[in-house]
Design a protein around this motif. Structure first.
Motif, PDB file in Angstrom:
ATOM      1  N   LEU A   8     -18.874   1.925  84.591  1.00  0.00           N
ATOM      2  CA  LEU A   8     -19.632   2.499  85.667  1.00  0.00           C
ATOM      3  C   LEU A   8     -20.473   3.722  85.213  1.00  0.00           C
ATOM      4  CD1 LEU A   8     -16.959   2.335  88.324  1.00  0.00           C
ATOM      5  CD2 LEU A   8     -18.847   0.745  87.828  1.00  0.00           C
ATOM      6  N   GLN A   9     -20.221   4.391  84.176  1.00  0.00           N
ATOM      7  CA  GLN A   9     -21.045   5.524  83.722  1.00  0.00           C
ATOM      8  C   GLN A   9     -21.899   5.279  82.561  1.00  0.00           C
ATOM      9  OE1 GLN A   9     -18.659   9.070  83.276  1.00  0.00           O
ATOM     10  NE2 GLN A   9     -18.963   9.610  85.274  1.00  0.00           N
ATOM     11  N   ALA A  10     -22.141   3.845  82.378  1.00  0.00           N
ATOM     12  CA  ALA A  10     -22.577   3.260  81.036  1.00  0.00           C
ATOM     13  C   ALA A  10     -24.186   3.731  81.001  1.00  0.00           C
ATOM     14  CB  ALA A  10     -22.478   2.034  80.789  1.00  0.00           C
ATOM     15  N   ASP A  11     -24.847   3.545  82.044  1.00  0.00           N
ATOM     16  CA  ASP A  11     -26.353   3.872  82.252  1.00  0.00           C
ATOM     17  C   ASP A  11     -26.460   5.463  81.627  1.00  0.00           C
ATOM     18  OD1 ASP A  11     -26.874   1.371  82.643  1.00  0.00           O
ATOM     19  OD2 ASP A  11     -27.035   1.378  84.894  1.00  0.00           O
ATOM     20  N   ILE A  12     -25.575   6.167  82.442  1.00  0.00           N
ATOM     21  CA  ILE A  12     -25.693   7.788  82.155  1.00  0.00           C
ATOM     22  C   ILE A  12     -25.520   7.766  80.657  1.00  0.00           C
ATOM     23  CG2 ILE A  12     -24.605   9.921  82.671  1.00  0.00           C
ATOM     24  CD1 ILE A  12     -23.610   8.805  85.271  1.00  0.00           C
ATOM     25  N   ALA A  13     -24.477   7.517  80.124  1.00  0.00           N
ATOM     26  CA  ALA A  13     -24.237   7.658  78.789  1.00  0.00           C
ATOM     27  C   ALA A  13     -25.311   7.279  77.804  1.00  0.00           C
ATOM     28  CB  ALA A  13     -23.027   6.921  78.334  1.00  0.00           C
ATOM     29  N   ALA A  14     -26.092   5.954  78.409  1.00  0.00           N
ATOM     30  CA  ALA A  14     -27.037   5.447  77.521  1.00  0.00           C
ATOM     31  C   ALA A  14     -28.387   6.616  77.479  1.00  0.00           C
ATOM     32  CB  ALA A  14     -27.571   4.219  77.937  1.00  0.00           C
ATOM     33  N   GLU A  15     -28.429   6.923  78.747  1.00  0.00           N
ATOM     34  CA  GLU A  15     -29.617   7.965  78.976  1.00  0.00           C
ATOM     35  C   GLU A  15     -29.524   9.203  78.151  1.00  0.00           C
ATOM     36  OE1 GLU A  15     -32.526   9.687  82.510  1.00  0.00           O
ATOM     37  OE2 GLU A  15     -30.928   8.368  83.183  1.00  0.00           O
ATOM     38  N   LEU A  16     -28.383   9.640  77.882  1.00  0.00           N
ATOM     39  CA  LEU A  16     -28.299  10.803  77.367  1.00  0.00           C
ATOM     40  C   LEU A  16     -28.124  10.836  75.680  1.00  0.00           C
ATOM     41  CD1 LEU A  16     -25.099  12.119  79.538  1.00  0.00           C
ATOM     42  CD2 LEU A  16     -27.196  13.213  79.231  1.00  0.00           C
ATOM     43  N   VAL A  17     -27.661   9.433  75.454  1.00  0.00           N
ATOM     44  CA  VAL A  17     -27.819   9.070  73.842  1.00  0.00           C
ATOM     45  C   VAL A  17     -29.418   9.005  73.611  1.00  0.00           C
ATOM     46  CG1 VAL A  17     -27.479   7.177  72.157  1.00  0.00           C
ATOM     47  CG2 VAL A  17     -25.614   7.821  73.949  1.00  0.00           C
ATOM     48  N   ARG A  18     -29.908   8.498  74.237  1.00  0.00           N
ATOM     49  CA  ARG A  18     -31.603   8.372  74.065  1.00  0.00           C
ATOM     50  C   ARG A  18     -31.922   9.864  74.096  1.00  0.00           C
ATOM     51  NH1 ARG A  18     -31.055   3.393  77.149  1.00  0.00           N
ATOM     52  NH2 ARG A  18     -31.383   4.638  79.144  1.00  0.00           N
ATOM     53  N   ALA A  19     -31.595  10.684  74.940  1.00  0.00           N
ATOM     54  CA  ALA A  19     -32.072  12.006  74.617  1.00  0.00           C
ATOM     55  C   ALA A  19     -31.661  12.863  73.613  1.00  0.00           C
ATOM     56  CB  ALA A  19     -31.874  12.833  75.966  1.00  0.00           C
ATOM     57  N   GLY A  20     -30.543  12.086  72.674  1.00  0.00           N
ATOM     58  CA  GLY A  20     -30.207  12.671  71.640  1.00  0.00           C
ATOM     59  C   GLY A  20     -28.890  13.616  71.779  1.00  0.00           C
ATOM     60  N   VAL A  21     -28.206  13.600  72.937  1.00  0.00           N
ATOM     61  CA  VAL A  21     -26.780  13.902  72.998  1.00  0.00           C
ATOM     62  C   VAL A  21     -25.736  13.116  72.585  1.00  0.00           C
ATOM     63  CG1 VAL A  21     -25.284  14.908  75.046  1.00  0.00           C
ATOM     64  CG2 VAL A  21     -27.963  15.140  74.934  1.00  0.00           C
ATOM     65  N   ALA A  22     -24.653  13.849  71.764  1.00  0.00           N
ATOM     66  CA  ALA A  22     -23.611  13.106  71.417  1.00  0.00           C
ATOM     67  C   ALA A  22     -22.545  12.873  72.790  1.00  0.00           C
ATOM     68  CB  ALA A  22     -22.801  14.042  70.515  1.00  0.00           C
ATOM     69  N   VAL A  23     -22.155  11.524  72.833  1.00  0.00           N
ATOM     70  CA  VAL A  23     -21.380  11.214  74.045  1.00  0.00           C
ATOM     71  C   VAL A  23     -20.134  10.426  73.646  1.00  0.00           C
ATOM     72  CG1 VAL A  23     -21.530   9.625  76.013  1.00  0.00           C
ATOM     73  CG2 VAL A  23     -23.327  10.967  75.334  1.00  0.00           C
ATOM     74  N   HIS A  24     -18.860  10.780  74.269  1.00  0.00           N
ATOM     75  CA  HIS A  24     -17.913  10.017  73.833  1.00  0.00           C
ATOM     76  C   HIS A  24     -17.473   9.239  75.166  1.00  0.00           C
ATOM     77  CE1 HIS A  24     -14.297   8.731  71.665  1.00  0.00           C
ATOM     78  NE2 HIS A  24     -13.736   8.655  72.998  1.00  0.00           N
ATOM     79  N   ALA A  25     -17.392   7.848  75.143  1.00  0.00           N
ATOM     80  CA  ALA A  25     -17.111   7.125  76.587  1.00  0.00           C
ATOM     81  C   ALA A  25     -15.632   6.733  76.396  1.00  0.00           C
ATOM     82  CB  ALA A  25     -18.134   6.090  76.875  1.00  0.00           C
ATOM     83  N   PHE A  26     -14.788   7.341  77.451  1.00  0.00           N
ATOM     84  CA  PHE A  26     -13.217   6.611  77.499  1.00  0.00           C
ATOM     85  C   PHE A  26     -13.416   5.647  78.295  1.00  0.00           C
ATOM     86  CE2 PHE A  26     -12.685  11.181  76.208  1.00  0.00           C
ATOM     87  CZ  PHE A  26     -11.754  11.238  75.247  1.00  0.00           C
ATOM     88  N   ASN A  27     -12.334   4.668  78.168  1.00  0.00           N
ATOM     89  CA  ASN A  27     -12.311   3.523  79.110  1.00  0.00           C
ATOM     90  C   ASN A  27     -10.841   3.082  79.301  1.00  0.00           C
ATOM     91  OD1 ASN A  27     -13.552   1.753  80.646  1.00  0.00           O
ATOM     92  ND2 ASN A  27     -14.706   0.455  79.095  1.00  0.00           N
ATOM     93  N   GLN A  28      -9.915   4.180  79.467  1.00  0.00           N
ATOM     94  CA  GLN A  28      -8.497   3.937  79.615  1.00  0.00           C
ATOM     95  C   GLN A  28      -8.178   3.238  81.158  1.00  0.00           C
ATOM     96  OE1 GLN A  28      -9.789   6.890  79.492  1.00  0.00           O
ATOM     97  NE2 GLN A  28      -8.889   8.532  80.867  1.00  0.00           N
TER      98      GLN A  28
END
Length: 262
Positions: A73-93
């Protein structure tokens, strides 16, 4: 990414609480608007997101070394941040084992692996002790409602906590489904399971017990007929982190204990 990261943005509440419990809260520079644990987070940390949306410019202005997200549900947010050069860790527990893994991973990410291991083991021991303490007690049939329109039954970690507390989830198969859309149940489905207890936690909004009790045909359900319809606040049980393992589980224990003492 700098290690350990000095500026962390947490877009869900469970990583916020975990970092506070590890004593690493000074690394947090931004949080989800839903973060309420511990209480001081509301006055200490700027809010930069809801759950499925985030103020990306505000996040970027914080110059994070790491952003922690949760689920598809936060995949689009994560992708946008990654494209902006930010390190992202996505949990999915989605289960208790995943919660323990999250705690240990957060600890490793901030250079506090030993403290995280101690914290995770303390919760593991707590759950084993509770499970042992309810052995031999009468086990009520429990329907957990995560949402009301449509009706969505409990996710994996909630179902497991019901079992640890000494109850039986009436939809154990549904609990294994990761997506909410795959845990939709009908009113007739619930009536057919004849739950002894209805636990309700409508994510992000207040439960209205009268609305539950007035559903057509639900007067035949033992839980409704005998008054065992209980709200559990969503911050306690619907975030897959420390809250669910402590106050969330305790709320389930109280509900089941009240039923046994009827």
């Amino acid at each position: 990414m700098r290690f350990p990261p000095e500026r962390i943005v947490c877009l869900t509440e469970e990583t916020v609480e975990t970092l506070y419990l590890l004593g690493e809260q000074d690394r947090i520079v931004g949080v989800s608007g839903y973060a309420v644990r511990p209480p001081q987070v509301r006055r200490e940390k700027p809010r930069v997101s809801a759950f499925t949306s985030a103020d990306i410019p505000k996040v970027l202005a914080l110059e994070p070394d790491l952003v922690l997200t949760f689920s598809d549900l936060q995949a689009d947010i994560a992708a946008e941040l990654v494209r902006a050069g930010v390190a992202v860790h996505a949990f999915n527990q989605r289960d208790i084992a995943g919660i323990f893994a999250m705690i240990r991973t957060v600890g490793a990410l901030v250079g506090a692996a030993e403290k995280a291991e101690t914290l995770a083991r303390s919760y593991e021991e707590r759950l084993r002790g509770i499970e042992k303490s309810v052995r031999g007690l009468q086990r009520p049939r429990v329907y957990f409602e995560e949402w009301d329109e449509p009706m969505i039954s409990g996710i994996g970690w909630v179902s497991e906590l019901v079992g640890i507390a000494g109850g039986d989830d009436v939809f154990p198969g549904k609990a294994k489904e990761r997506a909410a859309k795959d845990r939709i149940v009908s009113s007739l489905d619930v009536v057919g399971t004849r739950p002894d207890i209805v636990l309700a936690s409508w994510c992000g909004k207040k439960v209205v017990p009268e609305r539950i009790r007035s559903r057509p045909g639900w007067e035949a359900i033992p839980a409704v007929r005998k008054g065992h319809t209980v709200e559990i606040k969503s911050p306690l049980i619907l975030q897959p982190g420390p809250a669910a393992l402590t106050d969330g589980l305790d709320a389930i224990l109280v509900a089941l204990g009240t039923w046994r003492d009827r």
